[in-house]
Design a protein around this motif. Structure first.
Motif, mmCIF file in Angstrom:
data_model
loop_
_atom_site.group_PDB
_atom_site.id
_atom_site.type_symbol
_atom_site.label_atom_id
_atom_site.label_comp_id
_atom_site.label_asym_id
_atom_site.label_seq_id
_atom_site.Cartn_x
_atom_site.Cartn_y
_atom_site.Cartn_z
ATOM 1 N N MET A 56 -16.817 56.792 -23.893
ATOM 2 C CA MET A 56 -17.366 57.570 -22.726
ATOM 3 C C MET A 56 -16.089 58.339 -21.902
ATOM 4 S SD MET A 56 -18.795 55.369 -19.192
ATOM 5 C CE MET A 56 -17.227 54.930 -18.683
ATOM 6 N N ALA A 57 -16.427 59.472 -21.679
ATOM 7 C CA ALA A 57 -15.380 60.325 -21.120
ATOM 8 C C ALA A 57 -14.789 59.731 -19.925
ATOM 9 C CB ALA A 57 -16.031 61.443 -20.656
ATOM 10 N N SER A 58 -13.492 60.202 -19.755
ATOM 11 C CA SER A 58 -12.567 59.675 -18.657
ATOM 12 C C SER A 58 -13.001 60.497 -17.404
ATOM 13 C CB SER A 58 -11.006 59.825 -19.011
ATOM 14 O OG SER A 58 -10.463 59.221 -20.062
ATOM 15 N N THR A 59 -12.701 59.918 -16.392
ATOM 16 C CA THR A 59 -13.265 60.499 -14.926
ATOM 17 C C THR A 59 -12.177 60.973 -14.239
ATOM 18 O OG1 THR A 59 -15.204 59.264 -14.760
ATOM 19 C CG2 THR A 59 -14.355 60.309 -12.875
ATOM 20 N N VAL A 60 -12.007 62.305 -14.023
ATOM 21 C CA VAL A 60 -10.937 63.077 -13.345
ATOM 22 C C VAL A 60 -11.452 63.459 -12.094
ATOM 23 C CG1 VAL A 60 -9.535 64.865 -13.110
ATOM 24 C CG2 VAL A 60 -9.902 63.766 -15.558
ATOM 25 N N LEU A 61 -10.495 62.895 -10.804
ATOM 26 C CA LEU A 61 -10.883 63.490 -9.518
ATOM 27 C C LEU A 61 -9.759 64.498 -8.958
ATOM 28 C CD1 LEU A 61 -12.519 62.758 -6.945
ATOM 29 C CD2 LEU A 61 -10.836 60.961 -6.343
ATOM 30 N N GLU A 74 -12.030 61.234 1.666
ATOM 31 C CA GLU A 74 -12.944 61.499 0.399
ATOM 32 C C GLU A 74 -12.329 60.952 -0.843
ATOM 33 O OE1 GLU A 74 -14.747 65.278 -0.134
ATOM 34 O OE2 GLU A 74 -15.248 65.386 1.822
ATOM 35 N N ALA A 75 -11.275 61.200 -1.124
ATOM 36 C CA ALA A 75 -10.324 60.725 -2.321
ATOM 37 C C ALA A 75 -10.509 59.223 -2.332
ATOM 38 C CB ALA A 75 -9.189 61.435 -2.297
ATOM 39 N N LEU A 76 -10.176 58.442 -1.359
ATOM 40 C CA LEU A 76 -10.085 57.056 -1.337
ATOM 41 C C LEU A 76 -11.535 56.614 -1.563
ATOM 42 C CD1 LEU A 76 -7.585 56.315 1.501
ATOM 43 C CD2 LEU A 76 -7.140 56.129 -0.846
ATOM 44 N N ALA A 77 -12.422 57.229 -0.989
ATOM 45 C CA ALA A 77 -14.014 56.821 -1.188
ATOM 46 C C ALA A 77 -14.198 56.834 -2.540
ATOM 47 C CB ALA A 77 -14.799 57.597 0.134
ATOM 48 N N ALA A 78 -13.845 57.930 -3.082
ATOM 49 C CA ALA A 78 -14.187 58.141 -4.753
ATOM 50 C C ALA A 78 -13.469 57.223 -5.238
ATOM 51 C CB ALA A 78 -14.171 59.537 -5.060
ATOM 52 N N TYR A 79 -12.124 56.859 -5.236
ATOM 53 C CA TYR A 79 -11.030 55.966 -5.964
ATOM 54 C C TYR A 79 -11.876 54.621 -5.719
ATOM 55 C CZ TYR A 79 -7.468 52.826 -6.661
ATOM 56 O OH TYR A 79 -6.513 51.792 -7.249
ATOM 57 N N ARG A 80 -12.237 54.258 -4.713
ATOM 58 C CA ARG A 80 -13.066 52.659 -4.438
ATOM 59 C C ARG A 80 -14.062 52.414 -5.034
ATOM 60 N NH1 ARG A 80 -11.168 53.560 1.665
ATOM 61 N NH2 ARG A 80 -8.822 52.579 1.462
ATOM 62 N N GLN A 81 -14.706 53.436 -5.728
ATOM 63 C CA GLN A 81 -15.975 53.353 -6.548
ATOM 64 C C GLN A 81 -15.623 52.747 -7.757
ATOM 65 O OE1 GLN A 81 -18.299 56.712 -6.410
ATOM 66 N NE2 GLN A 81 -18.810 56.789 -4.391
ATOM 67 N N GLY A 82 -14.327 53.013 -8.082
ATOM 68 C CA GLY A 82 -13.793 52.205 -9.302
ATOM 69 C C GLY A 82 -13.709 52.812 -10.601
ATOM 70 N N ASP A 83 -14.286 54.030 -10.974
ATOM 71 C CA ASP A 83 -14.251 54.573 -12.110
ATOM 72 C C ASP A 83 -13.456 55.914 -12.331
ATOM 73 O OD1 ASP A 83 -15.601 56.217 -10.711
ATOM 74 O OD2 ASP A 83 -17.476 55.898 -11.775
ATOM 75 N N VAL A 84 -12.385 55.981 -11.249
ATOM 76 C CA VAL A 84 -11.318 57.141 -11.583
ATOM 77 C C VAL A 84 -10.373 56.887 -12.296
ATOM 78 C CG1 VAL A 84 -9.911 58.639 -10.036
ATOM 79 C CG2 VAL A 84 -12.065 58.249 -9.151
ATOM 80 N N ASP A 85 -9.976 57.640 -13.348
ATOM 81 C CA ASP A 85 -9.024 57.317 -14.456
ATOM 82 C C ASP A 85 -7.620 58.297 -13.826
ATOM 83 O OD1 ASP A 85 -10.487 55.474 -16.317
ATOM 84 O OD2 ASP A 85 -11.664 57.370 -16.608
ATOM 85 N N LEU A 86 -7.729 59.237 -13.569
ATOM 86 C CA LEU A 86 -6.875 60.202 -13.447
ATOM 87 C C LEU A 86 -7.004 60.954 -12.086
ATOM 88 C CD1 LEU A 86 -4.142 61.640 -13.893
ATOM 89 C CD2 LEU A 86 -5.369 63.089 -15.562
ATOM 90 N N MET A 87 -6.117 60.997 -10.977
ATOM 91 C CA MET A 87 -6.259 61.763 -9.604
ATOM 92 C C MET A 87 -5.299 63.075 -9.796
ATOM 93 S SD MET A 87 -6.041 60.429 -5.701
ATOM 94 C CE MET A 87 -7.377 58.970 -6.061
ATOM 95 N N PHE A 88 -5.836 63.987 -9.464
ATOM 96 C CA PHE A 88 -4.936 65.315 -9.170
ATOM 97 C C PHE A 88 -4.832 65.536 -7.633
ATOM 98 C CE2 PHE A 88 -6.356 66.592 -13.582
ATOM 99 C CZ PHE A 88 -5.109 66.592 -14.092
ATOM 100 N N LEU A 89 -4.041 65.264 -6.969
ATOM 101 C CA LEU A 89 -3.925 65.148 -5.627
ATOM 102 C C LEU A 89 -2.750 66.115 -4.857
ATOM 103 C CD1 LEU A 89 -4.569 63.106 -3.069
ATOM 104 C CD2 LEU A 89 -2.166 61.873 -3.582
ATOM 105 N N ASP A 90 -3.723 66.839 -3.955
ATOM 106 C CA ASP A 90 -2.825 67.804 -3.079
ATOM 107 C C ASP A 90 -2.140 66.836 -2.095
ATOM 108 O OD1 ASP A 90 -1.876 70.026 -1.990
ATOM 109 O OD2 ASP A 90 -3.813 70.232 -0.817
ATOM 110 N N LEU A 91 -0.991 67.601 -1.354
ATOM 111 C CA LEU A 91 -0.419 66.756 -0.472
ATOM 112 C C LEU A 91 -0.924 67.321 1.031
ATOM 113 C CD1 LEU A 91 3.512 66.595 -1.495
ATOM 114 C CD2 LEU A 91 1.397 64.699 -1.540
#
Lengths: 122, 203
Positions: free
Chosen positions: A1-6, A38-55
């Motif tokens: 299964m492919a990794s999930t990137v946010l 929105e990032a936290l909501a997506a993360y809490r769904q539990g399947d984010v492997d890697l996050m690219f995060l702006d400050l």
């Protein structure tokens, strides 16, 4: 299964530039978020492997996202992608658990190097 | 207030390009002041001249201000203004390591120096990304300790609208803050819009 990137950035153009900078052969599912909440909501769904995060974002900035992730037990890799190039900003995000800092505008070669260094892309 | 001269994509692009310039400016001023600079999302507005003073008041609040202006020319022509609350001007000397309150000339020199760093880095960073050649005039003191509403004489503006780009810098551990405003007349907005379109097409 492919990794999930946010990809988390309030700018649609910045998200587009980042996504186009990802290695072409990288088999990932890319999701997007426009602010920290929105990032936290997506993360809490539990399947984010890697996050690219702006400050610098409205609603909740990247520093606050990192603090929250750490408080919740950071369970994904975070690469900060930001125009805030102060050395102190780069040190802070590392202390908060980010594995790397990539400055904007994103250089695809440097981004690829970071991903290879951490073994998350070929 | 209107941003109708820009599509959503163009406005988003300008905000992000400004964000990158702002990041460079923040790093420059952090190095000068030795303090961590807090950045916020740049704000892009296209305003009728009469709406510029209230927009400034919204940013700065009711206190009196001192401001530095610096013109830019070349592929883009306009004016950048850095606005400081009066109390923050005095704090600047302390941040720069002065033990005693400096005389007025020294205080003004500090303002010119910091403004020059901010404007050069922020607009230079923006110009670099859109491949625009830009030069800068020498910064000059625009007004000292005036009501913010009277800072700009908008009656002398002959453009029906102006681009108002707001960038705010504040220090985490100190109350110091300043605000960089980039003002472009309508004809230059169109030049900038074309440059943004070229940038977007290159992605």
């Amino acid at each position: 299964m492919a990794s999930t990137v946010l990809v988390v950035d309030d700018s649609a153009m910045a998200r587009k530039m980042l996504i186009r900078s990802l290695p072409a052969t990288w088999d990932v599912e890319v999701r997007q978020a426009t602010n920290g909440l929105e990032a936290l909501a997506a993360y809490r769904q539990g399947d984010v492997d890697l996050m690219f995060l702006d400050l610098t974002m409205p609603e909740m900035d990247g520093f606050q996202v990192l603090e929250t992730l750490r408080a919740e037990g950071l369970n994904c890799l975070v690469v900060v992608v930001s125009a805030d190039i102060q050395p102190e900003a780069q040190e802070r995000v590392k202390r908060l658990g980010a594995i790397a800092f990539v400055k904007k505008p994103v250089d695809p070669e440097k981004l690829g190097g970071v991903l290879r260094e951490y073994g998350v892309a070929l | 207030m209107t941003t109708a001269l820009f599509s959503e994509d163009q406005r988003d692009a300008l905000q992000e390009l400004t964000n990158i310039g702002m990041g460079q400016a923040g790093a420059s001023v952090a190095a000068v002041l030795g303090e961590f600079v807090q950045l916020s999302v740049p704000r892009i507005l296209v305003l009728k001249p009469s709406l510029i003073p209230p927009a400034l008041e919204r940013i700065v609040g009711p206190e009196k201000v001192t401001a530095v202006r610096q013109g830019f020319h070349g592929d883009l022509r306009g004016e950048a203004v850095v606005v400081y609350g009066v109390a923050h001007c005095r704090e600047l000397a302390d941040l720069m390591g002065y033990d005693e309150v400096p005389d007025e000339a020294t205080e003004h020199e500090l303002l010119l120096d910091v403004s020059n760093v901010l404007i050069g880095a922020c607009l230079g960073g923006l110009a670099e990304q859109i491949s625009a050649e830009m030069g800068f005039s020498a910064p000059s003191l625009m007004a000292t300790e005036v009501e913010v509403g009277s800072l700009l004489d908008v009656s002398r503006m002959d453009s029906p609208c102006a681009l108002f780009v707001e960038v705010n810098f504040s220090l985490e551990k100190r109350s110091f803050a300043c605000h960089l405003i980039m003002l472009l007349p309508e004809d230059q907005i169109l030049v900038l819009r074309d440059a943004i379109d070229r940038f977007l097409a290159s992605l």
